[in-house]
Scaffold this active site. Structure first.
Site, PDB file in Angstrom:
ATOM      1  N   LEU A  55      41.318 -23.808 -48.756  1.00 16.42           N
ATOM      2  CA  LEU A  55      42.302 -24.560 -49.519  1.00 16.42           C
ATOM      3  C   LEU A  55      42.313 -25.970 -48.948  1.00 16.42           C
ATOM      4  O   LEU A  55      42.235 -26.154 -47.728  1.00 16.42           O
ATOM      5  CB  LEU A  55      43.700 -23.936 -49.400  1.00 16.42           C
ATOM      6  CG  LEU A  55      43.927 -22.584 -50.092  1.00 16.42           C
ATOM      7  CD1 LEU A  55      45.337 -22.081 -49.787  1.00 16.42           C
ATOM      8  CD2 LEU A  55      43.730 -22.696 -51.598  1.00 16.42           C
ATOM      9  N   ASP A  56      42.438 -26.982 -49.818  1.00 16.91           N
ATOM     10  CA  ASP A  56      42.508 -28.355 -49.345  1.00 16.91           C
ATOM     11  C   ASP A  56      43.700 -28.530 -48.407  1.00 16.91           C
ATOM     12  O   ASP A  56      44.682 -27.780 -48.478  1.00 16.91           O
ATOM     13  CB  ASP A  56      42.648 -29.317 -50.522  1.00 16.91           C
ATOM     14  CG  ASP A  56      41.400 -29.358 -51.394  1.00 16.91           C
ATOM     15  OD1 ASP A  56      40.336 -28.906 -50.928  1.00 16.91           O
ATOM     16  OD2 ASP A  56      41.500 -29.839 -52.529  1.00 16.91           O
ATOM     17  N   ALA A  57      43.653 -29.564 -47.575  1.00 19.32           N
ATOM     18  CA  ALA A  57      44.722 -29.796 -46.610  1.00 19.32           C
ATOM     19  C   ALA A  57      46.080 -29.954 -47.287  1.00 19.32           C
ATOM     20  O   ALA A  57      47.105 -29.506 -46.766  1.00 19.32           O
ATOM     21  CB  ALA A  57      44.410 -31.030 -45.768  1.00 19.32           C
TER      22      ALA A  57
ATOM     23  N   HIS B 220      37.278 -27.864 -54.772  1.00 17.61           N
ATOM     24  CA  HIS B 220      38.223 -28.706 -55.528  1.00 17.61           C
ATOM     25  C   HIS B 220      38.263 -28.343 -57.016  1.00 17.61           C
ATOM     26  O   HIS B 220      38.533 -29.192 -57.867  1.00 17.61           O
ATOM     27  CB  HIS B 220      37.872 -30.191 -55.399  1.00 17.61           C
ATOM     28  CG  HIS B 220      37.721 -30.679 -53.994  1.00 17.61           C
ATOM     29  ND1 HIS B 220      38.657 -30.438 -53.004  1.00 17.61           N
ATOM     30  CD2 HIS B 220      36.731 -31.409 -53.408  1.00 17.61           C
ATOM     31  CE1 HIS B 220      38.244 -31.007 -51.880  1.00 17.61           C
ATOM     32  NE2 HIS B 220      37.087 -31.579 -52.093  1.00 17.61           N
TER      33      HIS B 220
END
Length: 232
Positions: A98-100, A184
């Protein structure tokens, strides 16, 4: 199992890190230098720097990932990682990423075969996201998402898409259900239909929900939940 997987299960290092230990001659199997292609059986003795090691018990953890943490075991920029949040005796690593700035459900485990299965697109593991977006998505935009979006790395599979709550002027909230996990992907899909993401949260992963978990909290999976993951 392969020697690098054995060392990862023992909590010594990641598989890549284990390969470096093996190449440096620091690992032996039954008194002989380990090789990258060495396979280890249950009766074999494995030593690292002359000390015996053994695999840890399999562990399965669900984390409510907060914003600002990175999905990796360690970060070269000294940012806080999801592994830092999980105080577990076993060395568990995240399944997928998961992105930050993305929050929500994240599975961590030391069960390599299961992690590989869950991450493989062939099995179409369900991932449900809630996204706040710029603009007010039209019915046509939702239909585009449902059909699949042409991205630079190829068309996406069809997604389930629906509005959440009431529509507000200038913004919207959507729920997207995907069965693949490109980098993404949700952000790219929504940008492609003209609605960039302002906040992204994964509410469910492989049927697991965050009920009772505050951001930053985690719990071990029940045996029945592990069975469901294995039988997906």
């Amino acid at each position: 199992m392969r020697l690098n997987a054995y060392l990862a299960r023992a909590g010594i290092a990641s598989r890549r890190g284990a390969d470096e230990l093996i190449k440096a001659g620091r690992v032996s199997v039954n008194g002989e230098p380990g090789q990258l292609n060495t396979f280890v059986e249950s009766r074999d003795r494995v030593d690292v720097d002359g000390r015996p090691v053994a695999p840890q018990q399999l562990a399965y953890v669900l984390l409510h990932k907060p914003a600002g943490t990175v999905t990796t075991a360690r970060d070269p920029h000294a940012r806080r990682t999801v592994v830092d949040l999980v105080d577990h005796p076993a060395r568990v690593v995240p399944v997928g990423r998961l992105d930050a700035d993305t929050t929500g459900a994240l599975l961590l485990t030391n069960d390599g075969p299961l992690a590989h299965r869950l991450a493989h697109p062939r099995y179409g593991v369900e991932k449900v996201y809630e996204a706040d977006v710029e603009g007010d998505p039209s019915d046509e935009a939702l239909e585009e998402l449902r059909r699949g979006i042409a991205l630079d790395d190829g068309p996406t599979a069809p997604a389930e898409a629906r509005r959440l709550g009431t529509r507000r002027p200038g913004s919207g909230r959507l729920e997207l259900t995907l069965h693949e996990g490109r980098k993404h992907q949700v952000k790219r899909m929504l940008a492609a239909v003209g609605h960039p993401v302002t906040r992204l949260h994964r509410s469910r992963y492989a049927g697991l929900t965050l009920e009772g978990l505050e951001p930053g909290a985690w719990r071990e999976l029940e045996p029945s939940e592990v069975d469901l993951l294995r039988n997906r």
